[in-house]
Each structure stands twice: as structure tokens, then as C-alpha cells.
Write a protein that holds these residues in place. Structure first.
Motif, short mmCIF file in Angstrom:
data_model
loop_
_atom_site.label_atom_id
_atom_site.label_comp_id
_atom_site.label_asym_id
_atom_site.label_seq_id
_atom_site.Cartn_x
_atom_site.Cartn_y
_atom_site.Cartn_z
N VAL A 448 -71.49 -36.62 -106.26
CA VAL A 448 -70.49 -36.24 -107.25
C VAL A 448 -70.22 -37.44 -108.17
CG1 VAL A 448 -68.09 -35.54 -107.60
CG2 VAL A 448 -69.43 -34.52 -105.76
N HIS A 450 -71.51 -41.33 -109.50
CA HIS A 450 -72.68 -42.16 -109.69
C HIS A 450 -72.26 -43.52 -110.19
CE1 HIS A 450 -76.96 -41.56 -109.47
NE2 HIS A 450 -76.72 -40.26 -109.31
N ALA A 459 -70.91 -37.53 -111.92
CA ALA A 459 -72.25 -37.02 -112.15
C ALA A 459 -72.25 -35.50 -112.05
CB ALA A 459 -73.22 -37.59 -111.13
N ARG A 460 -71.33 -34.99 -111.29
CA ARG A 460 -71.26 -33.53 -111.09
C ARG A 460 -69.78 -33.19 -110.85
NH1 ARG A 460 -71.44 -30.99 -106.28
NH2 ARG A 460 -72.25 -32.76 -105.12
N PRO A 461 -69.16 -32.50 -111.83
CA PRO A 461 -67.72 -32.22 -111.67
C PRO A 461 -67.46 -31.36 -110.43
CG PRO A 461 -68.50 -31.66 -113.86
CD PRO A 461 -69.70 -31.95 -113.06
N THR A 462 -66.33 -31.59 -109.81
CA THR A 462 -66.00 -30.81 -108.62
C THR A 462 -64.50 -30.63 -108.56
OG1 THR A 462 -66.17 -30.71 -106.25
CG2 THR A 462 -65.82 -32.88 -107.16
#
Ligand SMILES: Nc1ncnc2c1ncn2[C@@H]1O[C@H](COP(=O)(O)OP(=O)(O)OP(=O)(O)O)[C@@H](O)[C@H]1O
Ligand SMILES: [Mg+2]
Length: 795
Positions: A448, A450, A459-462
Motif C-alpha cells: 500500500v 512505497h 502506491a495503492r489507496p486503501t
């Protein structure tokens, strides 16, 4: 142990049994459970059926001890009968479902599942005489053990290669804090008030007024870190610092922290022989300023160093114990006369009885000693020092918001894009430093975040963070240590949610009122929950989301389901006259209680109500759940119709969210369902939705075709609302094609149709469902809008 295959069974048993015994002893030493004894091996569990927060470290210690003991036995066998014996050990960590078989007198546990499968594979892959572990075990015991990485390895039965490590030795670290300190500490934040109090006590101790300072706080708040900062500060320079602590598996080994303390005091290393140690202790005790010769035997005895003292050998155990206590006490008090002494005893919640007695004796002598006794423990530890003048307690609370933000700055950096993740982290961890650090680590490991320490980006929305494995084991162990009734209540409360209204809890807990209040007080004292509001309704809340989640997950699925269902019944009873206020709660519990019919109904209501507030994301979530709940019900006319209608509402929620792909998928499903149902009107409505999705996704030809299908059906059904909607979608398809003239034709109101007809009582036969009709009115207006748009385009 293949070498036994060709032997006479009786002879093989004779060789084998002592091996199994040694293996089992190693398991028991670290409080594991031997849950299966196979022909030539055993299977053992650590942390189940009773959870231990350091289960993987214990497993590693046990594995190393097994190898050590068996190799010793093997050398004997080599000398006596000429056979060498080697065992293979495999380790893995993860969730297991443990079932007890048998009655109370004889408990047998079987653990099944992927976790045990991989452990067995590790064992098969290990070379004789070695220990292999999967990455999960290595991660959980990092810093406590030394291991060599073998790298990704293909394992039968698993699609992906797994990371494998060979366990080689124990690292000389005892506590989790020491292990994490070897990896590097996060920049220290906050805690100025606590440190000021501690320094003041240190100053008094330096002047001959000793004290016992206790840092009390829940696991992971930062007690050990505070001790570390304190002992490493300038203020402590004048002091001789001796540190020790209890370990979770050490309660049964009496004196252990005291032995460690003495080893630190006499600077005894593991590799020193008895002679050297005896000489050093003798020399220290003979020093003129110490004069402790009389205490030499008890000290040597405690340290397990052989010595000659006939008088000592004759003493009764109770007398020996008294002398050991006396010796330790005097040793420390005399030392404090030579130079001020800072004695640290960590983790008293795991203390053994003898060490406790020593501490009690020391406390009584502190007032006139140049000694600061600094201890820490978690809230569950009980002691009798409360009334003593030399006792000071400092409560270590989770970090205040300001310090927590600083900790996050240190961990993540101050990239503004991290704002929402930071908020999520603070919410879930309640400012507990350990939980924060571990949750951040999980986010990094799961990709998530980086970047590098102090400089991360998303790096990856959550919008969710999994419970870190380390935190899970810690919290599960705490929960398991509660009294049975307290634990049950906590679990029951966790099914209600993070916030727990007292009235509802008492409805479903099935406990007498008094017992309930006592258990709630216990849970508050142990820092699991706190009273959030007392008025107008008494409500408790879990200390943090993580505890809530771990308590919930500690229930088996069956138990959870039953409790959820019980909550639905209780809420329906308690709020019979205003159920609509409780729709979301009912929907949530009915779904998890697998009361499918109620679930569909409540979820549909919750979804529609959210939709009407334009809370589209929330609405979509409820309706997605409703769709899946409905799939558990039989396919009768009613349910089929509802399955179509639910998808249609869901489609409308997804439109503003821009999720056309899911929209189209739903429309396709709905179309099939409507056909099965043989309902032309619904088929027509769904064709409209499909047309919309297809056009929006760029498949304009198909979009046009579906629109025309709908228009055809509308005509044969003589349904004006449907006709307007179908015409609108045909118009859209033309418009997307660039055919504005054609589009205009379809957007134009049908001269035969009065707008009031759309809004008034509807001729449609879709019973009780006003949604299609209401949306037709919207489409009428959209069409008018589009007319003017087309005219502009056409000049
Ligand atoms: N004030 C702080 N500033 C920065 N990091 C901190 C602070 N307090 C704690 N930490 C970090 O949080 C982690 C947990 O802290 P610590 O080990 O001291 O908790 P604890 O209260 O001793 O827990 P336990 O009861 O499990 O022993 C450690 O890695 C520590 O370095
Ligand atoms: Mg600690």
C-alpha cells in the motif's frame, strides 16, 4: 527416522521412545501442546488452544532444544549401539482451527488446515538434524532467533513458491523491545511529563531516598521505550544500571529474572566456565566495602555454579530460600552504598513467585537506600505496594494526538497525500506506538505504501488496514488470559460492534445484572473497553478497533452467527416502535447472522435510504450485500422479482460513482432473471439500464439495440413511463454516435404523453415499487435537457 524401518518393532520402540520423550519435553518446556504423536514423530502447537503472544518464538526455542537434546542422546546411542539419530523439524505460523476431542479428562486437539500443511512440508524439506521454517514464523520471531534464508522454494500442494528459512540459533534478546531495538528504533516522541517524573525520583534516590517507580500501561504503549530513554539519558550517568525482566514462558522457572540480574551484576558471560565464575563472585563478595562472604554459597547455588559447602548441603529447602533472598537483598543494598543503583525489572505481569518475594523485600528497604527500583507492567498485574510510601505509579497512556502525529512523521514522512491513511492509522490504533509501527509495517509489506523510512507515498489507496500478525497474537493472548466469563462477555460485545450499548449487551449476554457489571468493570480495568457515554444511554467502546477485531475473530463462525441473530431479535424487540432508526444495525447483523430473508429486507431498506440521501457508496455497499444475501433464498417468483429490482437500484447507485462495468454486469444478470421470471415489464426496464451502460462504455450499437427492444416492449405494454425511458436511452445512443438530429427526435416529448401521467398513479403492474416510475420522471426531464443540447449542436 528412516533408519528404523528395517528393525524389529520392539527394538525400534526402545530407540525411538526416548527420542519422542525428548521432543515432547522441549515442547512442554515452552508451554506448547503436543497434539499428535505419530509413529515416529510428533506434532505440536504453540499459542493454541491457549494463545501466547510470543508463540512463534517459543516454537523456535523448542525446536532448537529438541535438536540439541536429541543430538546429545544420539551421541550416547552412537557410543553404545552404533546408531546415529537425526530428526527433522518444520515450523509454520498462522491460523488453525483447533478442535478438542474427548472429554475433560482427556483432551486431544486436532489442528487442520493450510497452516499445518505447510509446517509438515517444512519438516519434509528439512535436512536431517536441521530446522526449517516458513516466512510467517520467521517474521514473527525476527530479532529473537538467527536464521539463514534459503529463498523461494517450491512446495507440493502450493501454487506459489514460499520463502524458507533455516533456524540456527537463539539471539541473546529476551524481550520484543530488545528485538525491535536491534532493527533500529523510531525517533522518540512525546513523554516529557512521564520522564520529568522519573528524573525527579532518580534525583531523590541519588540523595538517599530510594523509590519504587512503576510504569503501568497496556501492551505496546511504550513502557520499555521509556525505560530505554531513561536509562540511556544523562541523568542516569551517575548510576550503576542493572536491568532484568520476566518472560512470558518464565513463570514456571523460579528466580529467572534474579539470575539474569546477578549475571549482569557479576558480568558473567554464557561461555565462561564454573571456575572463573566462582573466582569472580568470590572476589567481589570479599571486597572490603562489600563484606558479603557469608552470602557466597547462596549466590553460587542460585547461579548453578558447583561449590563445596557441607553446611549448605545440609539445609532444608525453605532455609536455603530464605538465605538466597537475604543474599540478593544485601548484595544490592551494599552495592547501592558504593554507588547509586538503578534497578530495572520489566514485565512484572509475567513475574514468578520468588522474584516477586525479592521485590517485596527490597521495597521495604528502599526508603534509606540510594536505589531506584524501576519496574513496568501491564494493567492486569496485581501487587500490594499501593500503600507504601516509596511507591510511585506512572500511568503510560497511548500517545496523545500530537505525539502520535510526530511518530507518524518519523515513520512515514509528511507527504500530504498520506493524510487519509494517517487518519485511518490513528483511528485504528488509538495512538498505541506498537500498533502504529506494526500497522505501518503491514502497509509497506502489502504494497500500500512505497518508499523508504520517513519518506513514503501511497502506491495503492486503501480504506482498511489488516490487523498485523504481531498485533493479532499479542491481543489474542491478552484476551485468552481473561477470566472465562470476562472473555465471553468481551467476545459477545465484539459481535455488537466497536461501540456497545449497555442495554443491548445486557439483552444478549445472558448474564445476571450483577455479574454483568462486575465483568464490565474487569474489562475496563484491564483496558479492553471504556465507558464512552453515560447519558442519555450508557455505552461502552473498545479501546481500539484492533482489539475489537481480534476479539471478534477469536469466535468461531457458528458462535458469531448465533450472536448476530440474537442481536437482530433483541433490537427488533427493544426498538419495536422505531425500527427505521435501527435499519443499518439490523441489516448488518441479519446479514452476518445469516437470516437471509430479513437481511435482504433490511439491506434493501438501508440501501434505498442511503440512496435517497445521495450516499451512493454506502447505498451500493448495502445493496451488494442484499444481492448476495438474496442468492441464499429459493428462486420463487417473489425472490426473482426482488433480485431484478435490487440490481436495478444498485445500478442507479453505481451510475454516479462511475462504475459502469459493474453496472453492466448487474444489468445482464437482471435481464436473465427477468426472462426467467417471464416479466416483460421488468425485462423492458432492465433493457433501458443495459442500453445506458453499453452506450456509456462505448458500445453504442448494442446500446441502441437494447433501447429499441425496450421501446418495442413499452409499446406493447402501453406503458408511458417505460416509453419515455426507452426513448431517452435511444436518444443517448444516437447522441453518442453524433447523430444529433435523430437524437433530438427521441428526446422530444411524445406529444401523446402528458408529463403528469408519469408522476401520477402508475399503470405499471410492478407492485409496490415506485422507483421505476420515479426514475421515468427524471428521464423525462433529462430528455428535455438533451433536446436543447442537441439544438445547440445542430446550430
Ligand atoms: N515515545 C515513543 N516514541 C517513539 N517510539 C516509541 C515511543 N514509545 C514506544 N515506541 C515504540 O513502540 C514500540 C512499542 O513500545 P514498547 O516496546 O516500549 O511497548 P511496551 O509498553 O513495553 O509493550 P509491552 O507491554 O508489550 O512490553 C517500540 O518499537 C518502541 O520503540
Ligand atoms: Mg515492554
Amino acid at each position: 527416522m528412516e533408519l528404523l524401518a528395517n528393525r524389529d518393532p520392539e527394538e525400534a520402540r526402545k530407540i525411538l521412545d526416548p527420542v519422542l520423550e525428548r521432543m515432547m519435553e522441549a515442547v512442554h518446556r515452552y508451554e506448547g501442546t503436543v497434539n499428535q504423536v505419530m509413529g515416529d514423530g510428533i506434532m505440536a502447537l504453540f499459542g493454541a488452544p491457549l494463545a501466547h503472544e510470543d508463540h512463534s518464538v517459543r516454537a523456535c526455542y523448542a525446536a532448537l532444544r529438541m535438536q540439541e537434546q536429541v543430538s546429545r542422546y544420539s551421541s550416547e546411542m552412537q557410543d553404545n549401539v552404533g546408531i546415529a539419530i537425526k530428526i527433522r523439524v518444520g515450523l509454520n505460523s498462522g491460523e488453525v482451527v483447533v478442535r478438542s476431542i474427548g472429554n475433560d479428562l482427556h483432551m486431544d486437539y486436532t489442528a487442520v488446515g493450510q497452516t499445518t500443511h505447510l509446517a509438515a512440508r517444512m519438516e519434509q524439506l528439512a535436512n536431517p538434524g536441521s530446522i526449517l521454517m516458513a516466512a510467517a514464523t520467521f517474521d514473527l520471531s525476527r530479532g529473537h532467533v538467527a536464521a539463514v534464508r534459503h529463498g523461494p522454494t517450491t512446495v507440493k500442494g502450493l501454487s506459489e513458491p514460499v520463502d524458507v528459512y533455516q533456524l540456527t540459533a537463539i539471539e541473546p534478546t529476551h524481550t520484543r523491545f530488545q528485538a525491535s531495538a536491534t532493527r533500529g528504533l523510531t525517533r522518540f516522541v512525546g513523554r516529557s511529563t512521564e520522564l520529568a517524573q522519573m528524573f525527579a525520583a532518580l534525583e531523590r534516590a541519588k540523595n538517599g531516598h530510594g523509590e519504587l517507580v512503576a510504569l503501568v500501561g497496556e501492551p505496546g504503549v511504550g513502557k520499555s521505550r521509556l525505560v530505554w530513554e531513561f536509562t540511556h539519558s544523562q541523568h542516569a550517568r551517575a548510576f550503576r544500571v542493572l536491568e532484568t525482566g520476566s518472560v512470558s514462558y518464565g513463570r514456571a522457572s523460579a528466580w529467572r529474572p534474579v539470575i539474569d540480574l546477578l549475571k549482569a551484576y557479576f558480568q558473567i558471560r554464557e561461555d565462561e566456565d564454573a571456575h572463573t565464575v566462582r573466582e569472580r563472585i568470590g572476589a567481589t563478595t570479599r571486597q572490603p566495602d562489600r563484606q558479603l562472604e557469608a552470602f557466597l554459597s547462596p549466590l553460587l547455588y542460585l547461579l548453578d555454579v558447583p561449590f563445596d559447602d557441607a553446611a549448605w548441603d545440609k539445609l532444608e529447602p525453605s532455609e536455603r530460600r530464605a538465605r538466597i533472598l537475604n543474599a540478593c537483598k544485601h548484595l544490592l543494598l551494599r552495592e547501592a552504598r558504593v554507588q547509586p543503583l538503578l534497578l530495572v525489572f520489566e514485565d512484572l505481569h509475567w513475574i514468578d513467585h520468588e522474584t516477586q518475594v525479592l521485590l517485596d523485600t527490597l521495597v521495604d528497604s528502599l526508603l534509606n537506600a540510594r536505589m531506584l527500583l524501576l519496574v513496568n507492567y501491564r494493567p492486569e498485574y496485581q501487587h500490594a505496594w499501593g500503600g507504601k510510601g516509596s511507591y510511585t505509579q506512572i500511568r503510560v497512556d497511548p500517545l496523545d494526538p500530537n505525539s502520535a502525529e510526530k511518530l507518524l512523521d518519523a515513520l512515514l514522512g509528511d507527504n500530504p497525500a498520506l493524510k487519509s491513511i494517517r487518519r485511518l492509522l490513528l483511528q485504528r490504533t488509538g495512538g498505541n506506538s506498537f500498533f502504529l509501527e506494526e500497522s505501518v509495517r503491514t502497509l509497506i509489506e502489502t504494497g500500500v505504501l512505497h518508499g523508504a523510512p520517513g519518506d513514503y507515498r501511497v502506491a495503492r489507496p486503501t480504506d482498511e488496514i489488516a490487523v498485523p500478525a504481531t498485533v493479532q497474537t499479542m491481543l489474542a493472548a491478552r484476551i485468552d488470559r481473561l477470566a472465562v466469563s470476562d472473555k465471553q462477555l468481551l467476545q459477545t460485545a465484539s459481535v455488537i460492534g466497536k461501540d456497545v450499548p449497555f442495554a443491548l449487551l445486557s439483552e444478549i449476554a445472558g448474564m445476571p445484572a450483577d455479574a454483568l457489571r462486575t465483568a464490565l468493570t474487569d474489562l475496563q480495568v484491564a483496558d479492553f473497553i471504556y465507558e464512552a457515554t453515560a447519558y442519555p444511554v450508557l455505552e461502552y467502546t473498545f479501546k481500539h478497533a484492533l482489539t475489537h477485531e481480534v476479539a471478534y475473530r477469536s469466535l468461531l463462525q457458528d458462535q458469531r452467527r448465533t450472536l448476530h441473530a440474537r442481536i437482530v431479535q433483541a433490537v427488533e424487540r427493544m426498538y419495536a416502535d422505531r425500527l427505521s432508526e435501527q435499519i443499518e444495525r439490523l441489516a448488518h447483523h441479519a446479514l452476518r447472522g445469516e437470516m437471509w430473508e430479513k437481511a435482504v429486507d433490511y439491506l434493501h431498506q438501508a440501501g434505498s435510504s442511503a440512496f435517497s440521501r445521495s450516499a451512493n457508496r454506502e447505498a451500493a455497499m448495502h445493496l451488494e450485500h442484499a444481492v448476495s444475501a438474496l442468492s441464499h433464498l429459493p428462486q420463487n417468483q417473489n425472490n426473482l422479482a426482488q433480485a431484478v429490482d435490487l440490481r436495478a437500484t444498485l445500478w442507479s447507485c453505481l451510475l454516479p460513482l462511475g462504475d459502469q462495468v459493474r453496472g453492466l454486469e448487474l444489468a445482464r444478470q437482471a435481464q436473465l432473471l427477468a426472462t426467467t421470471l417471464g416479466d416483460d415489464r421488468r425485462t423492458a426496464w432492465i433493457s433501458c439500464l443495459m442500453s445506458g451502460s453499453l452506450s456509456n462504455l462505448g458500445d453504442v450499437d448494442e446500446g441502441l439495440a437494447r433501447g429499441k427492444d425496450a421501446a418495442g416492449l413499452a409499446e406493447s405494454l402501453e406503458d408511458p413511463a417505460l416509453a419515455v425511458t426507452a426513448r431517452f436511452h435511444i436518444g443517448i445512443a444516437y447522441r453518442f454516435h453524433g447523430g444529433y438530429r435523430k437524437a433530438f427526435e427521441f428526446f422530444q416529448p411524445d406529444p401523446k404523453l402528458a408529463p403528469e401521467e408519469l408522476m401520477g398513479p402508475h399503470r405499471s403492474e410492478i407492485r409496490g415499487d415506485t422507483r421505476y416510475r420515479a426514475s421515468a420522471a427524471h428521464y423525462y426531464l433529462y430528455s428535455l435537457n438533451n433536446c436543447s443540447h442537441c439544438l445547440t449542436e445542430l446550430g
